[in-house]
Motif scaffolding. Structure first.
Motif, PDB file in Angstrom:
ATOM      1  N   PRO A   1      -3.629   4.284 -11.508  1.00 52.75           N
ATOM      2  CA  PRO A   1      -2.600   3.360 -10.969  1.00 52.75           C
ATOM      3  C   PRO A   1      -2.802   2.704  -9.700  1.00 52.75           C
ATOM      4  N   LEU A   2      -2.410   1.614  -9.129  1.00 49.66           N
ATOM      5  CA  LEU A   2      -2.574   1.032  -7.870  1.00 49.66           C
ATOM      6  C   LEU A   2      -2.170   1.831  -6.732  1.00 49.66           C
ATOM      7  N   VAL A   3      -0.852   2.576  -6.986  1.00 49.69           N
ATOM      8  CA  VAL A   3      -0.366   3.366  -5.858  1.00 49.69           C
ATOM      9  C   VAL A   3      -1.285   4.467  -5.470  1.00 49.69           C
ATOM     10  N   ASN A   4      -2.181   5.044  -6.487  1.00 50.93           N
ATOM     11  CA  ASN A   4      -3.282   6.050  -6.021  1.00 50.93           C
ATOM     12  C   ASN A   4      -4.279   5.600  -5.367  1.00 50.93           C
ATOM     13  N   ARG A   5      -4.699   4.153  -5.911  1.00 50.68           N
ATOM     14  CA  ARG A   5      -5.973   3.392  -5.134  1.00 50.68           C
ATOM     15  C   ARG A   5      -5.596   3.051  -3.896  1.00 50.68           C
ATOM     16  N   LEU A   6      -4.310   2.568  -3.649  1.00 50.73           N
ATOM     17  CA  LEU A   6      -3.926   2.070  -2.338  1.00 50.73           C
ATOM     18  C   LEU A   6      -3.732   3.192  -1.279  1.00 50.73           C
ATOM     19  N   ALA A   7      -3.378   4.486  -1.808  1.00 50.60           N
ATOM     20  CA  ALA A   7      -3.317   5.678  -0.849  1.00 50.60           C
ATOM     21  C   ALA A   7      -4.464   5.899  -0.819  1.00 50.60           C
TER      22      ALA A   7
ATOM     23  N   LEU B   1       5.588   2.463  -1.599  1.00 51.17           N
ATOM     24  CA  LEU B   1       5.306   3.626  -0.489  1.00 51.17           C
ATOM     25  C   LEU B   1       6.020   3.594   0.553  1.00 51.17           C
ATOM     26  N   GLU B   2       6.810   2.371   1.271  1.00 48.23           N
ATOM     27  CA  GLU B   2       7.829   2.209   2.173  1.00 48.23           C
ATOM     28  C   GLU B   2       8.945   2.846   1.810  1.00 48.23           C
ATOM     29  N   SER B   3       9.576   2.595   0.646  1.00 44.79           N
ATOM     30  CA  SER B   3      10.824   2.988   0.120  1.00 44.79           C
ATOM     31  C   SER B   3      10.705   4.594   0.015  1.00 44.79           C
ATOM     32  N   LYS B   4       9.487   5.275  -0.356  1.00 42.56           N
ATOM     33  CA  LYS B   4       9.547   6.714  -0.423  1.00 42.56           C
ATOM     34  C   LYS B   4       9.001   7.664   1.130  1.00 42.56           C
TER      35      LYS B   4
ATOM     36  N   ILE C   1       6.802   7.244   3.003  1.00 43.65           N
ATOM     37  CA  ILE C   1       5.297   7.445   3.239  1.00 43.65           C
ATOM     38  C   ILE C   1       4.481   6.797   4.282  1.00 43.65           C
ATOM     39  N   ILE C   2       5.037   5.347   4.239  1.00 43.34           N
ATOM     40  CA  ILE C   2       4.305   4.795   5.196  1.00 43.34           C
ATOM     41  C   ILE C   2       5.627   3.662   5.813  1.00 43.34           C
ATOM     42  N   LYS C   3       5.299   2.945   6.858  1.00 46.08           N
ATOM     43  CA  LYS C   3       6.153   2.058   7.352  1.00 46.08           C
ATOM     44  C   LYS C   3       5.279   0.647   7.755  1.00 46.08           C
ATOM     45  N   CYS C   4       5.503  -0.384   7.065  1.00 43.54           N
ATOM     46  CA  CYS C   4       4.600  -1.700   7.372  1.00 43.54           C
ATOM     47  C   CYS C   4       5.235  -2.442   8.459  1.00 43.54           C
ATOM     48  N   ASP C   5       4.469  -2.652   9.433  1.00 42.40           N
ATOM     49  CA  ASP C   5       4.685  -4.019  10.297  1.00 42.40           C
ATOM     50  C   ASP C   5       3.629  -4.786  10.621  1.00 42.40           C
ATOM     51  N   ASN C   6       3.759  -5.879   9.718  1.00 39.97           N
ATOM     52  CA  ASN C   6       2.749  -6.837   9.734  1.00 39.97           C
ATOM     53  C   ASN C   6       1.512  -6.235   9.178  1.00 39.97           C
ATOM     54  N   LYS C   7       0.450  -6.004   9.884  1.00 43.02           N
ATOM     55  CA  LYS C   7      -0.752  -5.700   9.420  1.00 43.02           C
ATOM     56  C   LYS C   7      -1.170  -4.327  10.221  1.00 43.02           C
ATOM     57  N   LYS C   8      -0.102  -3.677  10.653  1.00 40.67           N
ATOM     58  CA  LYS C   8      -0.116  -2.243  11.137  1.00 40.67           C
ATOM     59  C   LYS C   8       0.682  -1.473  10.401  1.00 40.67           C
TER      60      LYS C   8
ATOM     61  N   ARG D   1       1.654  13.580   1.814  1.00 40.43           N
ATOM     62  CA  ARG D   1       1.887  12.743   0.576  1.00 40.43           C
ATOM     63  C   ARG D   1       1.103  11.858   0.315  1.00 40.43           C
ATOM     64  N   LEU D   2       0.699  11.219   1.484  1.00 41.26           N
ATOM     65  CA  LEU D   2      -0.518   9.968   1.071  1.00 41.26           C
ATOM     66  C   LEU D   2      -1.652  10.681   0.927  1.00 41.26           C
ATOM     67  N   ASN D   3      -2.146  11.666   1.286  1.00 40.65           N
ATOM     68  CA  ASN D   3      -3.445  12.451   0.752  1.00 40.65           C
ATOM     69  C   ASN D   3      -3.078  12.884  -0.581  1.00 40.65           C
ATOM     70  N   GLU D   4      -2.087  13.492  -1.078  1.00 40.01           N
ATOM     71  CA  GLU D   4      -1.850  13.823  -2.541  1.00 40.01           C
ATOM     72  C   GLU D   4      -2.040  12.669  -3.476  1.00 40.01           C
ATOM     73  N   LEU D   5      -1.556  11.541  -3.059  1.00 38.55           N
ATOM     74  CA  LEU D   5      -1.301  10.396  -3.886  1.00 38.55           C
ATOM     75  C   LEU D   5      -2.881   9.715  -3.962  1.00 38.55           C
ATOM     76  N   SER D   6      -3.682   9.902  -2.814  1.00 36.10           N
ATOM     77  CA  SER D   6      -5.090   9.399  -3.158  1.00 36.10           C
ATOM     78  C   SER D   6      -6.013  10.101  -3.977  1.00 36.10           C
ATOM     79  N   LYS D   7      -5.492  11.329  -4.606  1.00 39.74           N
ATOM     80  CA  LYS D   7      -6.464  11.759  -5.344  1.00 39.74           C
ATOM     81  C   LYS D   7      -7.711  12.291  -5.026  1.00 39.74           C
ATOM     82  N   ASN D   8      -8.579  11.058  -4.488  1.00 41.74           N
ATOM     83  CA  ASN D   8      -9.688  11.381  -4.320  1.00 41.74           C
ATOM     84  C   ASN D   8     -10.403  10.111  -3.473  1.00 41.74           C
ATOM     85  N   VAL D   9     -10.788  10.403  -2.061  1.00 42.33           N
ATOM     86  CA  VAL D   9     -11.064   9.388  -1.157  1.00 42.33           C
ATOM     87  C   VAL D   9     -12.380   8.806  -1.884  1.00 42.33           C
TER      88      VAL D   9
END
Length: 230
Positions: A150-156, A197-200, A202-209, A217-225
Motif C-alpha cells: 500500500p501507499l503508506v508503506n511506499r511513502l514511509a 501519517l500526520e494524524s498518527k 509519525i510525521i509533521k508536514c511544514d510545506n516541503k519540510k 514507527r516510520l521504519n516499521e512501516l517502510s518494510k524495506n528500503v
C-alpha cells in the motif's frame, strides 16, 4: 556547469573510488571535473552523449520524458555512480533528463575517447555490466514494491531513504506530483497519505519540510528500503 581545474581534487576522487581500476592510467589525462549547482540540468533527453559521467559527490535525479511532454521521476542517485552507461554501450542519444538536486561533482570522460580506446577493455566492460545489472535489479525491485505494498508503506520507505543521520526532518526536493508518479499513485492519494501519517503523529508536514516525530514507527512501516539511491 563549471569545469573545475583542480588536479588535486580530481586525483582525490580517483583514489577514493578506485577509478583507475576501471581504466588504464592514461585516462586521467582526458578526465575532467565538472561541477553542477543545485537545480542545474546535467543531461537532456535526445541530446548526444558527449561525456561519460562518474558521480563522485552530490545527488541527482533521473526523469523519463514522454512524447506528450510529461515526465516521470525514475530514481535518485547519490555517492558513486555512473551516468550514460546504456547510451554509451548502445551508442544512442540520451534517454532521460538528469538534474542536480544538490551541488554535484562529476568526473567527465569524453565518450569519443572511451569508444576509441576502451570499448574492448575487460575491466571497463565488467564495470558496465555490473552497473547496468544493478540498475535493472533496483528498477524491478522498485516496480514490484509499488505493485505489492500500500501507499503508506511506499511513502514511509521513500521518507526513510531521504532521512539523514544528523537531521530530524526531510526537505523534499521534488514536487508532490513527481513523488506521486515515482510511487505509482495520484497527487490526491499522496496528500491523503501524508495526512494519515500526520494524524498518527509519525510525521509533521511544514510545506516541503517533513519532520520525523516517530522514526521507529516510520521504519516499521517502510518494510524495506526499496528505493536505493544508486
Amino acid at each position: 556547469m563549471k569545469k573545475i581545474l583542480n588536479q588535486q581534487l580530481l586525483n582525490k576522487y580517483f583514489a577514493k573510488y578506485n577509478i583507475e581500476d576501471l581504466f588504464d592510467e592514461d585516462i586521467i589525462n582526458y578526465a575532467q571535473l565538472h561541477f553542477y549547482e543545485k537545480d542545474e540540468i546535467i543531461l537532456e533527453a535526445e541530446d548526444e552523449l558527449e561525456y561519460y559521467y562518474l558521480l563522485v559527490d552530490g545527488k541527482i535525479k533521473i526523469s523519463y520524458l514522454f512524447e506528450n511532454g510529461k515526465s516521470m521521476l525514475l530514481k535518485f542517485y547519490k555517492d558513486f555512480n555512473t551516468i550514460g552507461d546504456l547510451e554509451f554501450l548502445k551508442n544512442k542519444p540520451i534517454q532521460c533528463n538528469v538534474e542536480a538536486i544538490e551541488n554535484t561533482f562529476l568526473i567527465a570522460i569524453p565518450s569519443t575517447i572511451l569508444r576509441a580506446n576502451y570499448i574492448d577493455n575487460v575491466n571497463f566492460l565488467h564495470h558496465l555490466v555490473g552497473s547496468l545489472s544493478e540498475k535493472l535489479h533496483e528498477t524491478i525491485n522498485n516496480s514490484s514494491y509499488n505493485f505489492v505494498y500500500p501507499l503508506v508503506n511506499r511513502l514511509a520507505s521513500y521518507l526513510v531513504e531521504h532521512l539523514e543521520d544528523d537531521r530530524n526532518y526531510i526537505l523534499l526536493n521534488s514536487p508532490f506530483k513527481e513523488i506521486a508518479e515515482f510511487l505509482g499513485t495520484t497527487y490526491r492519494h499522496l496528500v491523503r497519505t501524508f495526512k494519515e501519517l500526520e494524524s498518527k503523529s509519525i510525521i509533521k508536514c511544514d510545506n516541503k519540510k517533513i519532520y520525523i516525530l516517530d522514526e521507529d514507527r516510520l521504519n516499521e512501516l517502510s518494510k524495506n528500503v526499496y528505493m536505493k539511491s544508486l
